[in-house]
Motif scaffolding. Sequence first.
Motif, PDB file in Angstrom:
ATOM      1  N   LYS A   2      -6.476  -0.772  -2.718  1.00  0.00           N
ATOM      2  CA  LYS A   2      -5.900  -2.016  -3.174  1.00  0.00           C
ATOM      3  C   LYS A   2      -5.794  -2.024  -4.679  1.00  0.00           C
ATOM      4  O   LYS A   2      -6.709  -1.623  -5.373  1.00  0.00           O
ATOM      5  CB  LYS A   2      -6.804  -3.156  -2.703  1.00  0.00           C
ATOM      6  N   MET A   4      -5.976  -3.920  -8.005  1.00  0.00           N
ATOM      7  CA  MET A   4      -6.556  -5.186  -8.460  1.00  0.00           C
ATOM      8  C   MET A   4      -5.882  -5.629  -9.739  1.00  0.00           C
ATOM      9  O   MET A   4      -5.530  -4.822 -10.578  1.00  0.00           O
ATOM     10  CB  MET A   4      -8.058  -5.020  -8.724  1.00  0.00           C
ATOM     11  N   GLN A 501      -8.931 -17.077  -4.561  1.00  0.00           N
ATOM     12  CA  GLN A 501      -8.744 -15.687  -4.980  1.00  0.00           C
ATOM     13  C   GLN A 501      -9.816 -14.782  -4.368  1.00  0.00           C
ATOM     14  O   GLN A 501      -9.509 -13.712  -3.833  1.00  0.00           O
ATOM     15  CB  GLN A 501      -8.809 -15.636  -6.512  1.00  0.00           C
ATOM     16  N   GLU A 505      -9.250 -11.834  -1.600  1.00  0.00           N
ATOM     17  CA  GLU A 505      -9.657 -10.448  -1.863  1.00  0.00           C
ATOM     18  C   GLU A 505     -10.592  -9.933  -0.773  1.00  0.00           C
ATOM     19  O   GLU A 505     -10.477  -8.786  -0.341  1.00  0.00           O
ATOM     20  CB  GLU A 505     -10.349 -10.359  -3.223  1.00  0.00           C
TER      21      GLU A 505
END
Length: 1774
Positions: A2, A4, A501, A505
Amino acid sequence: MKRMNPRWKASPMWPSGVGSRQPNPRDSALRRAAISGNVLALPPFHVPTGRAVRVFICANPDDTEAERNALKEHVYPKLRDFCRENYGVEFQVVDLYWGVDPEEWDSPDLQRLRMKLLEDCLKTSAGPCFVGLVGEKYGSIRVPGEVESAEFEMILDAAVEAGLDTRLLEEWYCRDENAVPPAYYLKPKAQMLKNYQNSVRDPDTSSYVCFPTCLPSGMESSSAAKSKNDKAWRGVSDEIKKIFRTAVLQLQEKGTMKSVQAKKFLCSPLEDELDFALGKQTPAFLKKCVCYIRKIANFDRHAKLPEMARYMDIITDADRVMRNQEAYERLLKVRDEFIPTVVAASNLRVYSSVTHCDMKLGYSQEVESHYVEGLCKQFYEDMVDIIQATVQQNFDAETDPMYDELLQHLSLCKTFSSIYEYKSEALDLVQEYLYPVKGSRMSPLVVYGGPCSGKTLLLAEVAKEAYSWLQKEMGPETDPVVIVRFIGTTDFSTDLRTLLQSICEQIAINYRCLIHFLPQKIQEMRELLVNLLGESSFHRPLVIVLDALEQLSDADEARKLWWLPAHLPRTVRIVVSTLPNKHGILQKLRSLVHDEFRYVELIQRDRKACSQTLKQQLLSVKRKVTSGQQIYVNEALAKCTLPMFVNLIYREVVNWRSHKDVDDTSLSATVHDSIERLFFSVEDKLGSRFVFRALGYITMSKAGLTEMELEDILSLDNSVLGDIMVSSNLKNPLRVSYDLIARLREELDGYLIERQVRNVTLMVWANRHLHLIALKLYLSNEEDVHQMHSLLAEYFLGAWAGGRKKIFHCDNNHFAHFSHHNNPQQQQQQQQHHHHHPSQHGHDKGSADKYSYDRQTPEQPWVFQCNLLEPDIFFVNHRKMTELVYHLTRSGRTDDLMYGVIMNFSWLYTMIKIGHFDKALTDIDLAYSYSQEKELKFLATTLRSIKVKVTRNPASLSAELQQRLLPVVTSLPKLRHLLLECDKDGPKYCSIVPLHSSMDVTYSPERLPLCSSYMQIVEIIPTLAPSIVIVALEDGSVSTWDVESRQLLRQIDTARSVVLGIRLTTDEKYLVVATTKNTLLIYDNHKSCLLSEVEVKCSKHLGVTGGVAFINGFTLSSQHALAWLEASKEVNVIDLVYGWPLYQFHCWYEVTCVQCSPDGMYAFCGQYLNTTSIFHLGSGDKLATMTSEFSGGFVKSILVLDTLNQMVMIDNEGSLSVWNTKEVTNPRLMEDYDCRGDDSEVVGIELSEDQRSILICKARSIEVLDTKVWKMVEKFKAKRTERFVAAVLSKNGQSIVASMENTSSIFVWRRDSGQCMASLIEISGAIVKLIKSTHHNLLLSVASSGVLSVWDIDIITAMSNIDKTGKRILNLQLSGREDFIYTMDGSESIHKWNFNTGFIEMVFKHEGLVENCVLTTSGDLMVTSDDKSSQYIWQTTTGENIFRINGQKITQLLITHNDQFVVSLCEQNASRVWRLATGHKVCNILVTLQHALITTANTFLVGTTKNKLLAVSLWSGSVSKKFICDDGITIVNFKLIPDCPDYVVFITSTETVFIWSVADESVCRRVQMPANFLKNLEDFQISPNGKLGIVSKGDENINVLDLHSGKLRLVHAAGIIWRQKLSRDGRYLVYICFRNCEEDDDAGVVSNLIVMRLADGKSIGTCSLYKTPTFLCLSQRALNIIVGFEDGSIGTYTVVDRVDAALKIKIATSNSRQIVNNAAQKVRPKCSTHAFKTISDCIWRESTEVFSRDSPINLSDSGEAETTTPTKKSELLQ
């Protein structure tokens, strides 16, 4: 997996594997469990981040006192520092005997607590957990605290049978029916021994006396009572032990009692603890334990010595003292059998030492000290060894904010679920909701209920069990994801944006989704969440648990719940909880979720069910209540059955004894009262003052406190120590005993809970109700609260760390007002006071030292540096980050906040490094709101402008800050602290340190729109508060505005009168408004209320015909208002206090202006015909009248120079008349100054702050007059079409700030040079008015659009501190001493700059444009040439042109290394070598050379001409050596090798590199480069030893060529390289590269200056350049860089690789670091201009020179004989 976003997660600063151990698979398994929310898979005692290293000390207290004291004082603090620095965890030692009264050592409560804490240490310590100290003493058996009734009665019978007197046992033990089974317990000593507890307390003050020099009689008796009680208790305890021992041994012999049962009565605590810790443990576990055994040889023979009783078990038999053999045998069994057996089966560390006694003194102090010293060293080494082997450096929480966030919530989840006792049907309802059902859509489940109804505990239980429930229901292959957030417990969970957020995540990581970037808009974040919910499946169902929605902040309208998905996918469940009546959240939920079955209300439960639960709880700890007591329990439960209330009842009744009197007051009726009762009971047990402060500190902390922090803080609190310490115990280190903290934790178990935050475990309140009651009980006294915040701030500042001692004093006055804490500065002052007044304080100085103690608090750096060589590998001191700013603001310590935090480079760097840039800005803004220091405002603006740059590359922070701070530090002196911090810590991360910055200050003012057009603004007045202004508009409103916050503070409506003007008295008490009704309205400025309205009356003889005369003007003194009407000769004087007219001043002519003297005694009335009258304000008398000789105009302004006793009249044309007013009744004319040169009107007049200058601004010119000589010193004229609007002087008077008509800019002129240094654009429109606020040196500008802007003149004038030549720097020379820089900019001038200050000191004017310039080694002489075929020799110190040569156009100038000869190369004519001392020719050179260089031996001039490389003799001028290339091949570039004077490296057009020996005329080495390599050759550098060549081709690569092997290495640069320079030692490459176009705009960054270390190719420093560079120079001696810029300014930098002493000296001595404050600011040296000689001294003709008669024969100042041939480095010209 992923990507970031850098806003959330910084790029990894900690490389993988930085820990001492490799991460093991178990850790990654724990991480997976944590991220998927499988709480049950996490370790039982903590979440994966690890906890403190907790070491339990097992020892006999009396024989190991010296060892334990030495370890406490010298070793534990070092180990604590080691753990904090290397692992970011605490090191805690549990030694419950330390600091406890020896009489309490065998207390049953203490022994029970020791076993409990031993078990905790063994289970929870992250590293070593157990240390045994075994000596020659076994220790006595314990006094049992509680014995089961059957056992006790059996022992009693056995004792009677043995013929023992058991009355003592019967008297001291009492039967308790509440125990299950019934038991006998030892009665409290306090109850049995009268006066036991109060024996050491002063009967009047109830406090300990601290420093008894001689005890008063009351104290003597209380001391005697204590010793008497102690003696009595020793007798009782010995007798009880004897009875138990005898009876139990007898029972054991009979076989009635088993050995296991008997052991608890016959074992000493030492054996018990060793057996518990070391018996039945795995070898891996025993690696974390250590034992130290001290044997003493021949000890028995010294048993008679009384002091030896401490070190061995003795018995006395008929006055004969001897060793207790039974105890010794038990000791040998443990020491010599049990421990060796454990060692044989494991890796347990055991150290055994044998000590030999002194022949006479036995085990003397000296012998013991020797042993203790060795033990301390070994202990430290062992602990470090075990810590390194067992504790892992854990950077997960440091590098991954999301992971850290979820760990905090999992930690709370585990804690809350562990105290979930009262199971209810609500749990079943939630469980049922989580199971899969048929159907397409689901909605969230809402749990609601009042305070203390158990919502949080229920949701914690749900989150803990959800994983296992779903697995059982859906099959073991199911892998659910559970996400839990306790809203309000962390910063991230309180704010909606960060909450969503972190949830997004966590979902993305679990479902392996790739998030390319995190959305900026909150609505997009909600969409992302909805999309991610769709990733769940039956294999991986998703459960989200959100507790306490009401705790969300109101930002982004979070409480409206628009973000909560009302419809969920089939495999998603969301459980939320809320209070029913907070923020309307339940009502919002009802509008979202319509299904009534989705609501679970937690209501009060059935009394019987609660009673049953309570019964079960009591039975689980072997307790019950009697039937009589149950009545009162039932009564209490009838009033309330909330879970928390039931738990509080349990906490009360679990301590009830059957014989205790219980009534209806024994239990409280509400949760609130029960909590208060709980707190009061803790105070009774542990002491009020201790509990007050301990719970107060925990409650007031921002995030909670660790055990060690609480111990440290209480040890700093003199009021606590004064209450618990006995004067005989005062010694270093002075600390509270851990025993108190442990007992406090035990008493409040379940209410004071643990919470894991990163690598620390904090104590926090279990719910908000407890917090509120603690707040009410312990933090209601403001003085206490302020003092406690101050002490916490001192602790986190590290004020008492590192062995700094704090004075111990205590105040025994009223309990509510605890002793005042001195901060370190106060103590220093106090101690200095004692030092300076010895006569007054005979013993105070001694007592200050005597009563100062080390409290052993730890250092508090911002980061714990693991590796000094790798400054970017560190643990952040998150505790300091979290707490310090909070406590500094609340204790009002603004200086500490400013200098200890905000101006601290380490804080700023760390905040940016860990991704908290915005939090840092918030803290700076907070500090500004407290202190109003403009430096903080400027710093915040500066940081915002470099945000992109420093968040991408935090290492560049110091250089970026220094560039911006250096120009303004003279104007904003408090920034100097941060500048010095950057110097100190910045080079760890960035090796470039700016010494002088020429960066233009970027600055935008505060703006406030007042109205649609400036025409509506009548007047604006600045006030004493920097951001507050008063504005009068023509509609009659007078408003007070805060410009910064754009808030309207107050408004006055003047009853629709048109306002003519407003004035404010100097003390800002009265605001006076003049209206068109000819009235003055006098207001109270602070309350905005009208005090009085006074009419300004006109005289009957007023000279106005046919019309109404309005107020023409008015002014204020401190007590009076003076107003006059149009065309009036009278001035009305009005008393402001009473609001009535006093009298009128009658003048000769029409009044034009009035000015009051600063003391408010006199009024100066200016009139037509340039006349002024002086009146006495107190009496109204006219004292004098003066008329200027320029009597045509009228008095425009009057200035009163009170320091000089002078008054200045200025007329409408700008002429001055100066009068001496020392005798106010008889003024004398001193000076008449005629300024009527142009026809323009006077626009404004200003007297400088020091009253030395007067600025007169006219429409067409600005004039500055010097008040000492009364002459015009400067005049600035506007261009023909331009007109000045206004002008003001800067604070130091060196600059003029002005605005022009129809322009939207503010201009800054330097008075000394006349240069326009800056032009600041006002985006709101053309500036129509400038107003100066003298209070804060602010400038208010009004734009045509009606916008008010507030500018800081200090910052504006800082821009004019930067010297510029005005043209681009084409070349520069650095003097040999590197103290001066000489620049060429293509003009007729060479500028001499001071390297240290960055100021231009001299200008050397030439007849033509300067083309060449060279300096002698010393820098004393300079040779230049211009385009008018002239050469000049200048004396650089005096600026004198001492010699001039005309006749030939020079293409290149060179000076030999010995400074004796100059080479002037020409293209048309013969080049010449001539003697610098005399100007005489040495020889001609007939060949034309290009890019020539002189060899270091001063023998040859080497240069190229087409395809040849020639070496020309400097003595004869003939070609001595040459290299000729083949036809068609040219020499592209060449360099001399510095360390090898006879070798040249050159490159040819065939891309071949040659190394050529001049002496042998031979090619030593040839290296062929790749094809087309040199197509774009821009620069070529050679290392001093000739091994490396650095080739620059104008691209993004640095080409490093090994000239020996021919290998080429490419190093990628940060951009397209413009210029590069190699350092003299060949270690560093300095280059400037231009930014890539694809990069984000970096707020005006043009290029980057970068230093690269060639050894490893690493960039060690980067500094942005915000102007276009035009020249780069690297000094030869020190690593100094000088960059010339396009605007004619220069920047100087120094390079340092790692911090060294030389650098510190270099930076510290730089002039830019010498600024202390404005008053001590160094005055800029006047720049002197020196002109060329108009007549030449020598003319060159083709091959001869003709000297003029008056030319100097010898230029040399030294008397040395001239040498005939060039030699190396002989300093002839100095």
